[in-house]
Design an enzyme around this catalytic site. Structure first.
Site, short mmCIF file in Angstrom:
data_model
loop_
_atom_site.label_atom_id
_atom_site.label_comp_id
_atom_site.label_asym_id
_atom_site.label_seq_id
_atom_site.Cartn_x
_atom_site.Cartn_y
_atom_site.Cartn_z
N GLN A 1 6.20 -24.48 39.44
CA GLN A 1 6.86 -23.38 40.14
C GLN A 1 5.86 -22.36 40.65
OE1 GLN A 1 10.26 -23.63 40.91
NE2 GLN A 1 9.55 -25.60 40.15
N HIS B 1 4.57 -22.56 44.23
CA HIS B 1 5.46 -22.22 45.35
C HIS B 1 5.04 -20.93 46.04
CE1 HIS B 1 8.76 -25.03 45.69
NE2 HIS B 1 8.98 -25.02 44.40
N GLU C 1 16.29 -19.34 36.92
CA GLU C 1 16.69 -20.31 37.93
C GLU C 1 16.65 -21.72 37.35
OE1 GLU C 1 15.25 -21.72 42.41
OE2 GLU C 1 13.88 -20.64 41.10
N HIS C 2 15.52 -22.10 36.76
CA HIS C 2 15.33 -23.40 36.13
C HIS C 2 15.04 -23.19 34.65
CE1 HIS C 2 13.66 -23.86 40.33
NE2 HIS C 2 14.58 -24.82 40.34
N ASP D 1 14.23 -30.81 41.89
CA ASP D 1 13.88 -30.31 43.21
C ASP D 1 14.12 -31.35 44.29
OD1 ASP D 1 13.13 -27.80 42.41
OD2 ASP D 1 11.00 -28.26 42.26
N HIS E 1 57.83 -2.27 52.84
CA HIS E 1 57.62 -3.42 51.97
C HIS E 1 58.91 -3.75 51.22
CE1 HIS E 1 53.33 -2.80 52.65
NE2 HIS E 1 53.05 -3.87 51.92
#
Length: 433
Positions: free
Chosen positions: A262, A265, A330-331, A364, A423
């Protein structure tokens, strides 16, 4: 050894230091906001002409018409036919697995009829048109095409329009091949805020979409945030994250590389390891030191680890679960002996990778579940991208005369209590004595 923060949950200031480590703000600065605002307004008012101007300015493509920026179906097929057989096979395998997984996510319409004949239910329909943003140039990800396009197609979206920048005319054949495999309907080689604007507002050539999905840089993310409401968006994604819980029994080289996966990235990516064994943390640190020399993106990895990474000693695995739920990563890798049991205690995570042999990298590309996941602790309230993001739900209500009489009295009483006489009378008209 790359510099990386070492923490211990027994430290008196542990929570404050962890909070500081997790802090990340996605707010655009004034210059970015102003630039994006200008682009959005120009495309909204001048359509194709503005898109062409910004494409020339930002992507250095001097074209005379939008027709030159659209890739034909034949061109996509040419890309698919032209890539190496091994890459094509990998793309097709990944696409099949993603499709099979997402097939199980489709929501179906349902209804039931009450004793008096009143029908209630929910009707599920797909979006008419979706837009997919795909990063271009050097940062080209065919996997993102599959992960964003296939759920839309499984949901039944009628038309999927992909935008991908080709700065200086650089085209990524794998991205086009992935579009062909995923069944993308139209592809335009535009990017940046101008592409988001074209999808959100429509131009003479590009039709307005209902929702925009896909990752991009800060200008794209800012544009998506600003057009939300005019169209739907998937999420505002932050940097990539991985949190690993390990019991100290997994090969430390494996864990080191998982953390690298990661960190490579983005300089803002976050890689964290939780383990109760201090000696094992030292072994992972030694592996990272040794393996770093083999990494083409060593500078980026080192920066990410130094700024936002951490090796954290916890009291035990129970505490590791508590901290994981706080981080809401996230992971999340559960590299332990009994991962399924632990997974049931995880409340906040985008995706959970269970067992020593389940590398996050598989998710991924080809495991099947979507890799578009909530970041920056938003897994506390968000979910992975899926088929449900391309489907809408409409409530169904059909009253029988008897049901209308009963419900009309209830509605009338509540409406008059709120001072909404029209109404009340609307409901009362249908009450049969």
């Amino acid at each position: 050894m790359p510099a990386i923060t070492r923490l211990d949950s027994a430290q008196t200031d542990f929570r404050a230091r962890l909070d500081a480590l997790l802090a990340w703000e996605s707010v655009s600065d004034t210059a970015v906001f102003n630039t994006v605002n200008e682009v959005l307004n120009a495309v909204r008012t001048r359509g194709d002409a503005a898109v062409l101007e910004y494409t020339k300015k930002f992507d250095r493509l001097d074209v005379a018409s939008m027709a030159e920026l659209e890739m034909s179906a034949a061109r996509l097929q040419q890309a698919l036919d032209g890539i190496p057989a091994e890459q094509r096979a990998a793309l097709e395998t990944a696409a099949q697995r993603v499709r099979e997984y997402h097939d199980k996510q489709r929501m179906e319409s349902w209804s039931y009829t009450e004793a008096d004949g009143t029908l209630l239910g929910q009707q599920v329909t797909a979006l008419d048109r979706a837009g997919l943003y795909v990063p271009g140039g050097k940062a080209a990800y065919p996997s993102s095409v599959l992960m964003n396009a296939i759920p839309a197609k499984v949901a039944g979206v009628k038309e999927l329009i992909m935008v991908v920048p080709t700065p200086d005319g650089v085209v990524n054949e794998l991205v086009l091949a992935a579009a062909a495999i995923a069944g993308v309907d139209r592809v335009f080689t535009i990017g940046g805020a101008q592409a988001v604007a074209a999808l959100a507002y429509g131009t003479e050539t590009i039709p307005q979409v209902d929702k925009i999905v896909g990752p991009g840089n800060i200008y794209v993310a800012t544009a998506k945030r600003m057009v939300f409401g005019t169209v739907g968006i998937d999420m505002i994604a932050g940097p990539s994250e991985i949190l690993v819980i390990c019991d100290g029994e997994t090969d430390p080289d494996w864990i080191a590389m998982d953390l690298f996966s990661q960190a490579e990235h983005d300089e803002d990516a976050q890689s964290i390891l939780l383990c109760p064994d201090a000696d094992y943390l030292d072994k992972v640190a030694a592996s990272m030191d040794r393996l770093m020399a083999e990494m083409p993106r060593a500078v980026m990895i080192s920066t990410a680890l130094k700024d936002r990474g951490a090796l954290i000693r916890v009291k035990d695995l129970d505490e590791a679960v508590e901290i994981a739920n706080l981080i809401a990563p996230e992971h999340l890798e559960l590299s332990i002996a009994e991962p399924e049991a632990m997974s049931k205690r995880i409340r906040n995570a985008g995706a959970i990778f269970m067992g020593r042999y389940t590398a996050e990298a598989l998710g991924d590309y080809c495991a099947g579940p979507n890799h578009v996941l909530p970041t920056s602790r938003t897994a506390r309230f968000s979910s992975p991208l899926g088929v449900y993001d391309f489907q809408k739900r409409s409530s169904l209500i059909m009253c029988s005369p008897e049901g209308s009489a009963v419900l009309g009295k209830v509605a009338s009483t509540l409406a008059r209590g709120e001072g909404l006489v029209a109404h009340a009378r609307s409901a009362e008209y249908r009450i049969k004595d």
